[in-house]
Design a protein around this motif. Structure first.
Motif, PDB file in Angstrom:
ATOM      1  N   THR A  49       1.650  -7.421  -6.148  1.00 49.40           N
ATOM      2  CA  THR A  49       1.383  -7.598  -4.720  1.00 49.40           C
ATOM      3  C   THR A  49       2.588  -7.195  -3.889  1.00 49.40           C
ATOM      4  OG1 THR A  49      -0.197  -9.398  -5.127  1.00 49.40           O
ATOM      5  CG2 THR A  49       0.773  -9.275  -2.928  1.00 49.40           C
ATOM      6  N   GLU A  53       2.242  -3.796  -1.875  1.00 49.26           N
ATOM      7  CA  GLU A  53       1.824  -4.120  -0.515  1.00 49.26           C
ATOM      8  C   GLU A  53       2.928  -4.707   0.349  1.00 49.26           C
ATOM      9  OE1 GLU A  53      -2.128  -6.200  -0.533  1.00 49.26           O
ATOM     10  OE2 GLU A  53      -1.861  -6.074  -2.709  1.00 49.26           O
ATOM     11  N   ALA A  57       2.413  -9.278   2.225  1.00 45.24           N
ATOM     12  CA  ALA A  57       1.051  -9.342   1.693  1.00 45.24           C
ATOM     13  C   ALA A  57       0.743 -10.719   1.124  1.00 45.24           C
ATOM     14  CB  ALA A  57       0.859  -8.286   0.608  1.00 45.24           C
ATOM     15  N   LYS A  60      -1.207 -12.573   3.499  1.00 43.61           N
ATOM     16  CA  LYS A  60      -2.476 -11.961   3.899  1.00 43.61           C
ATOM     17  C   LYS A  60      -3.543 -13.049   4.011  1.00 43.61           C
ATOM     18  CE  LYS A  60      -3.383  -7.851   2.440  1.00 43.61           C
ATOM     19  NZ  LYS A  60      -3.721  -6.684   1.600  1.00 43.61           N
ATOM     20  N   GLY A 128      -4.473  -3.744  -0.560  1.00 44.20           N
ATOM     21  CA  GLY A 128      -3.581  -2.740  -0.005  1.00 44.20           C
ATOM     22  C   GLY A 128      -4.114  -1.318  -0.040  1.00 44.20           C
ATOM     23  N   ASP A 132      -8.640  -1.044   3.623  1.00 45.37           N
ATOM     24  CA  ASP A 132      -8.545  -2.482   3.898  1.00 45.37           C
ATOM     25  C   ASP A 132      -8.821  -2.764   5.369  1.00 45.37           C
ATOM     26  OD1 ASP A 132      -8.006  -2.970   1.301  1.00 45.37           O
ATOM     27  OD2 ASP A 132      -5.966  -3.701   1.587  1.00 45.37           O
TER      28      ASP A 132
END
Length: 283
Positions: A49, A53, A57, A60, A128, A132
């Protein structure tokens, strides 16, 4: 006046819970919903992650609970206060009465928790890619399915999760808090003891409901809304047939790690802000 205090203090406590616990909540949710073989474990989810990203992230999907947590936690703590008065008119409650009031509060809390969780899971279930969506687009997509099959998808499994979860949550907190007070008579409970009691309550929360949380996340992320009244049992059988018994507890470790600081912060902020507002306002 007491309800107003519970509403305001609950909002403050909820914001603290989201900010402290969101990164590990993202790891937990991705462990529950990621396609088989995508990750090797919780640590791999964290590494991939952040690498693919970026560190943010891990936050998120935070906007949905952060915007909704004021209402969710306000409803939760206010419902709990009202439920305690319904369960018993006496100020001292047994742990069984505390658990009953907590379960009642959990059932009421599901009304707002279900849509907030729905959008959070949808955001966390994006990895990602170029396609998205932002929260606004996710909301528009979900709203196409209507209120019951879209925005409130997974409501009944959320209710089934919240009742035992908050029964254990409040009973665990109260049990640990009373243990501290019994060994320190005539003393006000300090912040560290509130944090510890809240953390213990949070651990009790997840141990009481975790398989239902896995089912809820999968139902809310599915491309098609569930049909019929047996969707909880159907998803339960699907998990057992594809992942085995361990599939019902996938992601439990980050949930427990998250709840130690998050639940501790929630109860500490609630108690402290409630006390401050009682002393320094007219509420």
């Amino acid at each position: 006046m007491t309800v107003a205090l519970d509403l305001i203090a609950g909002s403050i406590a909820g914001a603290a819970q989201v900010i402290v616990g969101q990164p590990l909540d993202t790891i937990k949710t991705r462990a529950q919903i990621a396609p088989k073989g995508m990750f090797k474990g919780n640590w791999d989810i964290f590494i991939q992650t952040v690498r693919k990203e970026g560190i943010f992230a891990l936050y998120k999907g935070m906007l949905s609970p952060l915007l909704g947590i004021a209402g969710v936690n306000s409803l939760l703590f206010a419902s709990y206060a009202v439920s305690k008065r319904i369960v018993s008119p006496f100020p001292e409650k047994s742990l069984k009465e505390i658990a009953l009031a907590g379960g009642m509060a959990g059932a009421a809390n599901a009304i707002l928790a279900s849509p907030v969780e729905m959008f959070k899971v949808r955001m966390q279930g994006q990895y990602g890619a170029a396609g998205d969506q932002r929260l606004r687009a996710v909301f528009a997509e979900v709203a196409k399915d209507g209120l019951r099959r879209g925005v409130m998808r997974g409501y009944w499994v959320t209710v089934a999760r919240e009742i035992p979860a908050y029964a254990a949550f409040y009973a665990g907190f109260e049990y640990q808090k009373r243990r501290w007070l019994a060994t320190h008579p005539n003393q006000s409970i300090p912040v560290y003891a509130l944090v510890g009691s809240g953390s213990f309550g949070g651990i009790c929360y997840w141990l009481a409901c975790y398989p239902l949380d896995v089912i809820k996340s999968r139902v809310q992320l599915a491309k098609t809304p569930p049909s019929g009244i047996n969707y909880i049992a159907n998803e339960f059988r699907t998990i057992l047939s594809t992942q085995g018994f361990k599939g019902l507890f996938i992601g439990l470790a980050p949930s427990l790690l998250r709840t130690i600081p998050a639940a501790g912060a929630t109860f500490a902020m609630f108690e402290l802000s409630h006390e401050y507002l009682s002393k320094h306002t007219k509420l």
